[in-house]
Design an enzyme around this catalytic site. Sequence first.
Site, mmCIF file in Angstrom:
data_model
loop_
_atom_site.group_PDB
_atom_site.id
_atom_site.type_symbol
_atom_site.label_atom_id
_atom_site.label_comp_id
_atom_site.label_asym_id
_atom_site.label_seq_id
_atom_site.Cartn_x
_atom_site.Cartn_y
_atom_site.Cartn_z
ATOM 1 N N ASN A 56 0.862 -1.178 0.000
ATOM 2 C CA ASN A 56 0.000 0.000 0.000
ATOM 3 C C ASN A 56 0.898 1.228 0.000
ATOM 4 O O ASN A 56 1.485 1.575 1.018
ATOM 5 C CB ASN A 56 -0.912 -0.009 1.229
ATOM 6 N N HIS B 234 -9.614 0.345 5.012
ATOM 7 C CA HIS B 234 -8.367 0.641 5.718
ATOM 8 C C HIS B 234 -8.648 1.581 6.889
ATOM 9 O O HIS B 234 -9.515 2.456 6.814
ATOM 10 C CB HIS B 234 -7.358 1.279 4.758
ATOM 11 N N GLU C 70 -7.171 4.063 8.012
ATOM 12 C CA GLU C 70 -7.033 5.499 7.715
ATOM 13 C C GLU C 70 -8.278 6.041 7.037
ATOM 14 O O GLU C 70 -8.650 7.199 7.241
ATOM 15 C CB GLU C 70 -5.788 5.728 6.858
ATOM 16 N N GLY D 32 2.400 1.842 10.940
ATOM 17 C CA GLY D 32 3.322 2.969 10.851
ATOM 18 C C GLY D 32 3.967 3.376 12.157
ATOM 19 O O GLY D 32 4.630 4.407 12.233
ATOM 20 N N SER E 158 3.610 -2.453 10.514
ATOM 21 C CA SER E 158 5.033 -2.321 10.855
ATOM 22 C C SER E 158 5.854 -3.561 10.503
ATOM 23 O O SER E 158 6.781 -3.938 11.223
ATOM 24 C CB SER E 158 5.205 -1.975 12.343
#
Length: 258
Positions: free
Chosen positions: A9, A94, A96, A172, A212
């Site tokens: 992504n 997702h 986000e 992240g 991560s």
Amino acid sequence: MSNKYVMANFKMNKTDAEVEEYLNTFLPLVENINAKIILGVPFTSLKTAVTKTQNSNVMIAAQNMNENEKGAYTGEVSADMLKNLGVDAVIVGHSERRSNYNETDELVNKKILRGLKSGLICIFCVGETMYERKNQMTEQVLVRQITEGLKSVYANELKNIIVAYEPVWAIGTGVTPMDVEIVETVKVIRNILTSMYDEEISKEVVVTYGGSINEINCKEIGKFEGLDGALIGGASLMPEKFAKIINAFKPKATRKKA
């Protein structure tokens, strides 16, 4: 599963020219790797990516789409538009999108149904926040997200569903769940699918992990029991690094029991 799914992504990164340069480096690195590779590139690079990956082992995904077939939705992109470009898949749900754009389980479900109708593979993201994890709500959250997200999805359509478990607190941040947490959560996901369909169908659904992952921890994650691959964010932006991660998800690897 013989081949693992390893997906990227890119998020809002890389211009069209940068995606082309990326693919020039990346494709030779993975041409002999026996894995199902999907790159989620920005809308502006979809056509270039589709063209560059023809006759390769790489598929292309969009990072979002509208839930409607067509109409007065300024700035939006439909599933049919993506399919017409030659796009193979779309990322749906997702975290986000859920947090930054207030996407609900109901909206995610509408997008999944629309994507399936257009013949797209739907990379269906689910996962809990840190608050939910600390308060032992992970299973409750996953039950809600999966049952609502897959509402009205028939068993024979699950071949075009990839469930991507991404704990929000690991995306992240550089923090990954413990081995046992990933393995146990994958079991929870399969149990939910069993309750919705049946055990045999549940075993066939592709379930991946994201959050991560890097070129170091991927070697262990790639061996986890019941895990069919990974969805990679930041570590996928460098072609050499992403190729190393893909290599860790070789088929028929001995899976690790946490």
